[in-house]
Write a protein that holds these residues in place. Structure first.
Motif, PDB file in Angstrom:
ATOM      1  N   SER A   1       0.799  -1.514   0.092  1.00  0.00           N
ATOM      2  CA  SER A   1      -0.188  -0.081   0.233  1.00  0.00           C
ATOM      3  C   SER A   1       0.386   0.821  -0.261  1.00  0.00           C
ATOM      4  O   SER A   1       1.709   1.422   0.992  1.00  0.00           O
ATOM      5  N   PRO A   2       1.025   2.178  -0.249  1.00  0.00           N
ATOM      6  CA  PRO A   2       1.491   3.468  -1.184  1.00  0.00           C
ATOM      7  C   PRO A   2       1.561   4.717  -0.127  1.00  0.00           C
ATOM      8  O   PRO A   2       2.249   5.146   0.488  1.00  0.00           O
ATOM      9  N   ASN A   3       0.029   3.606   0.612  1.00  0.00           N
ATOM     10  CA  ASN A   3      -0.336   4.819   1.617  1.00  0.00           C
ATOM     11  C   ASN A   3       0.307   4.324   3.419  1.00  0.00           C
ATOM     12  O   ASN A   3       0.332   5.182   4.650  1.00  0.00           O
ATOM     13  N   ILE A   4       0.896   3.973   3.308  1.00  0.00           N
ATOM     14  CA  ILE A   4       2.068   2.718   4.506  1.00  0.00           C
ATOM     15  C   ILE A   4       3.035   3.347   4.450  1.00  0.00           C
ATOM     16  O   ILE A   4       3.865   2.442   2.858  1.00  0.00           O
ATOM     17  N   LYS A   5       3.405   4.046   4.547  1.00  0.00           N
ATOM     18  CA  LYS A   5       5.257   4.766   5.112  1.00  0.00           C
ATOM     19  C   LYS A   5       6.051   4.102   5.519  1.00  0.00           C
ATOM     20  O   LYS A   5       6.043   3.709   6.960  1.00  0.00           O
ATOM     21  N   LEU A   6       7.610   3.596   6.042  1.00  0.00           N
ATOM     22  CA  LEU A   6       8.041   2.595   6.108  1.00  0.00           C
ATOM     23  C   LEU A   6       8.936   3.609   6.541  1.00  0.00           C
ATOM     24  O   LEU A   6       9.908   4.256   6.059  1.00  0.00           O
ATOM     25  N   ALA A   7       9.943   3.709   7.951  1.00  0.00           N
ATOM     26  CA  ALA A   7      10.791   4.519   8.357  1.00  0.00           C
ATOM     27  C   ALA A   7      11.675   4.168   9.880  1.00  0.00           C
ATOM     28  O   ALA A   7      11.429   3.566  10.350  1.00  0.00           O
ATOM     29  N   LYS A   8      13.235   4.193   9.529  1.00  0.00           N
ATOM     30  CA  LYS A   8      13.634   3.426  10.698  1.00  0.00           C
ATOM     31  C   LYS A   8      14.653   4.851  11.390  1.00  0.00           C
ATOM     32  O   LYS A   8      14.647   5.423  10.995  1.00  0.00           O
ATOM     33  N   PRO A   9      14.294   5.358  12.707  1.00  0.00           N
ATOM     34  CA  PRO A   9      14.265   5.711  14.148  1.00  0.00           C
ATOM     35  C   PRO A   9      15.745   5.637  13.386  1.00  0.00           C
ATOM     36  O   PRO A   9      16.363   4.700  13.792  1.00  0.00           O
ATOM     37  N   PRO A  10      16.862   6.658  14.064  1.00  0.00           N
ATOM     38  CA  PRO A  10      18.781   6.350  14.278  1.00  0.00           C
ATOM     39  C   PRO A  10      18.751   6.112  15.324  1.00  0.00           C
ATOM     40  O   PRO A  10      18.566   6.461  16.959  1.00  0.00           O
ATOM     41  N   ILE A  11      19.700   5.117  15.427  1.00  0.00           N
ATOM     42  CA  ILE A  11      19.777   3.990  16.533  1.00  0.00           C
ATOM     43  C   ILE A  11      21.302   4.311  16.425  1.00  0.00           C
ATOM     44  O   ILE A  11      22.375   4.738  15.428  1.00  0.00           O
ATOM     45  N   ILE A  12      21.713   5.128  18.096  1.00  0.00           N
ATOM     46  CA  ILE A  12      23.051   5.000  18.319  1.00  0.00           C
ATOM     47  C   ILE A  12      23.307   3.665  19.543  1.00  0.00           C
ATOM     48  O   ILE A  12      22.775   3.314  20.769  1.00  0.00           O
ATOM     49  N   LYS A  13      24.140   3.265  18.737  1.00  0.00           N
ATOM     50  CA  LYS A  13      24.747   2.081  19.550  1.00  0.00           C
ATOM     51  C   LYS A  13      25.240   1.433  19.991  1.00  0.00           C
ATOM     52  O   LYS A  13      26.178   2.496  20.562  1.00  0.00           O
ATOM     53  N   GLU A  14      24.893   1.660  21.431  1.00  0.00           N
ATOM     54  CA  GLU A  14      25.939   1.538  22.843  1.00  0.00           C
ATOM     55  C   GLU A  14      25.143  -0.156  23.412  1.00  0.00           C
ATOM     56  O   GLU A  14      24.138  -0.746  23.275  1.00  0.00           O
ATOM     57  N   GLU A  15      25.911  -0.780  24.412  1.00  0.00           N
ATOM     58  CA  GLU A  15      26.083  -2.074  24.585  1.00  0.00           C
ATOM     59  C   GLU A  15      25.172  -1.980  26.198  1.00  0.00           C
ATOM     60  O   GLU A  15      25.943  -0.697  26.918  1.00  0.00           O
ATOM     61  N   PRO A  16      24.050  -2.237  26.219  1.00  0.00           N
ATOM     62  CA  PRO A  16      23.006  -2.111  27.265  1.00  0.00           C
ATOM     63  C   PRO A  16      23.497  -2.016  28.601  1.00  0.00           C
ATOM     64  O   PRO A  16      23.121  -1.155  29.317  1.00  0.00           O
ATOM     65  N   LEU A  17      24.586  -3.128  29.458  1.00  0.00           N
ATOM     66  CA  LEU A  17      25.598  -2.762  30.399  1.00  0.00           C
ATOM     67  C   LEU A  17      25.947  -1.817  30.607  1.00  0.00           C
ATOM     68  O   LEU A  17      25.781  -0.929  31.880  1.00  0.00           O
ATOM     69  N   MET A  18      26.412  -1.120  29.957  1.00  0.00           N
ATOM     70  CA  MET A  18      27.461  -0.402  29.789  1.00  0.00           C
ATOM     71  C   MET A  18      27.192   0.692  29.887  1.00  0.00           C
ATOM     72  O   MET A  18      27.139   1.990  30.287  1.00  0.00           O
ATOM     73  N   ALA A  19      25.894   0.902  29.355  1.00  0.00           N
ATOM     74  CA  ALA A  19      24.271   2.068  29.105  1.00  0.00           C
ATOM     75  C   ALA A  19      24.821   2.009  30.824  1.00  0.00           C
ATOM     76  O   ALA A  19      24.123   3.437  30.794  1.00  0.00           O
ATOM     77  N   GLU A  20      23.281   1.330  31.485  1.00  0.00           N
ATOM     78  CA  GLU A  20      22.660   1.390  32.380  1.00  0.00           C
ATOM     79  C   GLU A  20      23.762   0.939  33.967  1.00  0.00           C
ATOM     80  O   GLU A  20      22.996   2.088  34.157  1.00  0.00           O
ATOM     81  N   ILE A  21      24.760   1.015  33.151  1.00  0.00           N
ATOM     82  CA  ILE A  21      25.924   1.558  34.502  1.00  0.00           C
ATOM     83  C   ILE A  21      26.421   3.400  34.572  1.00  0.00           C
ATOM     84  O   ILE A  21      26.791   3.763  35.936  1.00  0.00           O
ATOM     85  N   SER A  22      26.425   3.067  33.366  1.00  0.00           N
ATOM     86  CA  SER A  22      26.958   5.368  32.949  1.00  0.00           C
ATOM     87  C   SER A  22      25.882   5.920  33.255  1.00  0.00           C
ATOM     88  O   SER A  22      25.827   6.548  33.746  1.00  0.00           O
ATOM     89  N   GLU A  23      24.668   5.056  33.387  1.00  0.00           N
ATOM     90  CA  GLU A  23      23.395   5.837  33.672  1.00  0.00           C
ATOM     91  C   GLU A  23      23.555   6.274  34.804  1.00  0.00           C
ATOM     92  O   GLU A  23      23.111   6.844  35.890  1.00  0.00           O
ATOM     93  N   PHE A  24      23.978   4.628  36.125  1.00  0.00           N
ATOM     94  CA  PHE A  24      23.953   5.046  37.494  1.00  0.00           C
ATOM     95  C   PHE A  24      24.762   5.899  38.051  1.00  0.00           C
ATOM     96  O   PHE A  24      24.871   6.519  38.641  1.00  0.00           O
ATOM     97  N   LEU A  25      26.106   5.754  37.476  1.00  0.00           N
ATOM     98  CA  LEU A  25      26.820   6.682  37.769  1.00  0.00           C
ATOM     99  C   LEU A  25      26.802   7.867  37.612  1.00  0.00           C
ATOM    100  O   LEU A  25      27.563   8.776  38.379  1.00  0.00           O
ATOM    101  N   ARG A  26      26.116   8.490  36.195  1.00  0.00           N
ATOM    102  CA  ARG A  26      26.109   9.825  36.361  1.00  0.00           C
ATOM    103  C   ARG A  26      24.714  10.465  37.662  1.00  0.00           C
ATOM    104  O   ARG A  26      25.214  11.121  38.035  1.00  0.00           O
ATOM    105  N   ALA A  27      23.781   9.309  37.962  1.00  0.00           N
ATOM    106  CA  ALA A  27      22.418   9.977  38.992  1.00  0.00           C
ATOM    107  C   ALA A  27      24.101   9.607  39.699  1.00  0.00           C
ATOM    108  O   ALA A  27      23.389  10.807  41.046  1.00  0.00           O
ATOM    109  N   VAL A  28      24.588   9.074  40.057  1.00  0.00           N
ATOM    110  CA  VAL A  28      25.461   9.396  41.835  1.00  0.00           C
ATOM    111  C   VAL A  28      26.905  10.354  41.470  1.00  0.00           C
ATOM    112  O   VAL A  28      26.099  11.103  42.682  1.00  0.00           O
ATOM    113  N   ARG A  29      27.162  10.275  40.682  1.00  0.00           N
ATOM    114  CA  ARG A  29      27.701  11.952  40.692  1.00  0.00           C
ATOM    115  C   ARG A  29      26.773  13.424  40.388  1.00  0.00           C
ATOM    116  O   ARG A  29      27.003  14.230  41.404  1.00  0.00           O
ATOM    117  N   GLU A  30      26.052  13.395  39.771  1.00  0.00           N
ATOM    118  CA  GLU A  30      24.784  14.350  40.096  1.00  0.00           C
ATOM    119  C   GLU A  30      23.361  14.358  41.594  1.00  0.00           C
ATOM    120  O   GLU A  30      22.842  15.704  41.118  1.00  0.00           O
TER     121      GLU A  30
END
Length: 294
Positions: free
Chosen positions: A224-253
């Motif tokens: 169907s031409p009325n259905i458009k497909l798109a991919k949002p930009p993905i910032i690749k990052e290992e989830p565990l590293m991102a989780e730890i970084s967020e925790f340390l950010r909260a600790v510092r701030e």
């Protein structure tokens, strides 16, 4: 150096020990990242929240999928989610058999959907069965929220394939998340009014990706031409590293982390309600006592 005290610590012990270990750390002035589920009961989850408040400590829960790049890329796309279909299937392995599949696997998706919907749960329906262990190995759940949104979840640790997918619908849009591939695809339907405007005036053409920033436009759906497909930009990052970084950010701030203790309690509360519903269903099947132990 022997007497140096840590500023922050990860609590990765069995769930029944979370409160005991986290209490000692917080009372010693240490901020904590506690693995999911937050606690074995709501009473202990509430005690952890009170402890963090009393000791002025940062507390975060390790709901790892919140830090999956695909999930993070989806957050800006949220408008009014109305229906979810979620599958988390795993091949059987002899690990975590002391806990059922709801608290072992499904709780990941419960946390993500609860953060997307941001509405109280109105109704819980659930079924689950033990297959290869004495705990629930496969479960199917239907949640209805006060907002009217409905979410269906299937979690299994006795599958022949590994699937990690979340799909949801909101007005004029269907979004599919593949946790494993860290990929998101958005299918957007042109509104009827926009199609009319487009025919009469190109200047009013409906742009289905305008709200998605730098999304990759994949063109129209072949059916169907009325259905458009798109991919949002993905910032690749290992989830565990991102989780730890967020925790340390909260600790510092000294600020609230992305996944707070209250968030962990909310996911736990729904998971426990699901287990209660599974128990009720099991009684109707005469399985309680002979197989299912929650």
């Amino acid at each position: 150096m022997r007497d140096a005290k840590p500023d922050a610590a990860s609590v990765a012990v069995p769930t029944i020990e979370h409160l005991n270990v986290a209490r000692k750390l917080m009372e010693a002035g240490v901020d904590v990242l506690i693995e999911k589920p937050l606690a074995p009961s709501l009473a202990e989850a509430d005690e952890l929240i009170r402890l963090a408040q009393r000791t002025s400590r940062i507390g975060m829960v390790g709901h790892l999928e919140r830090f999956n790049p695909a999930v993070r890329a989806t957050v800006p796309l949220l408008t009014q989610p109305m229906f979810f279909e979620v599958h988390r299937l795993s091949i059987f392995t002899p690990r975590s058999l002391d806990v059922d599949v709801v608290l072992d696997l499904m709780i990941h998706d419960l946390d993500v959907v609860l953060s997307f919907v941001d509405s109280p749960v109105k109704e819980v329906r659930a079924v689950g069965l033990p297959i290869l262990s004495e705990k629930v190995d496969i479960a199917n759940v239907r949640l209805e929220f006060d907002s009217g949104c409905v979410a269906n979840f299937t979690a299994s640790r006795v599958s022949t394939e590994r699937v990690r997918k979340l799909r949801f619908f909101q007005p004029h849009q269907y979004i599919s998340i593949d946790y494993t591939r860290q990929d998101v695809i958005a299918f957007t339907v042109e509104a009827a009014g926009a199609a009319v405007a487009q025919a009469s005036s190109p200047a009013h053409k409906f742009d289905p990706t305008s709200f998605m920033g730098n999304a990759e436009d994949l063109g129209a759906h072949p059916s169907s031409p009325n259905i458009k497909l798109a991919k949002p930009p993905i910032i690749k990052e290992e989830p565990l590293m991102a989780e730890i970084s967020e925790f340390l950010r909260a600790v510092r701030e000294r600020s609230k982390p992305m996944v707070s203790l209250e968030d962990g309690r909310r996911a736990l509360a729904v998971a426990l309600d699901i287990l209660a519903e599974i128990q009720k269903h099991s009684k109707r099947l005469n399985l309680v006592g002979s197989a299912i132990r929650t």
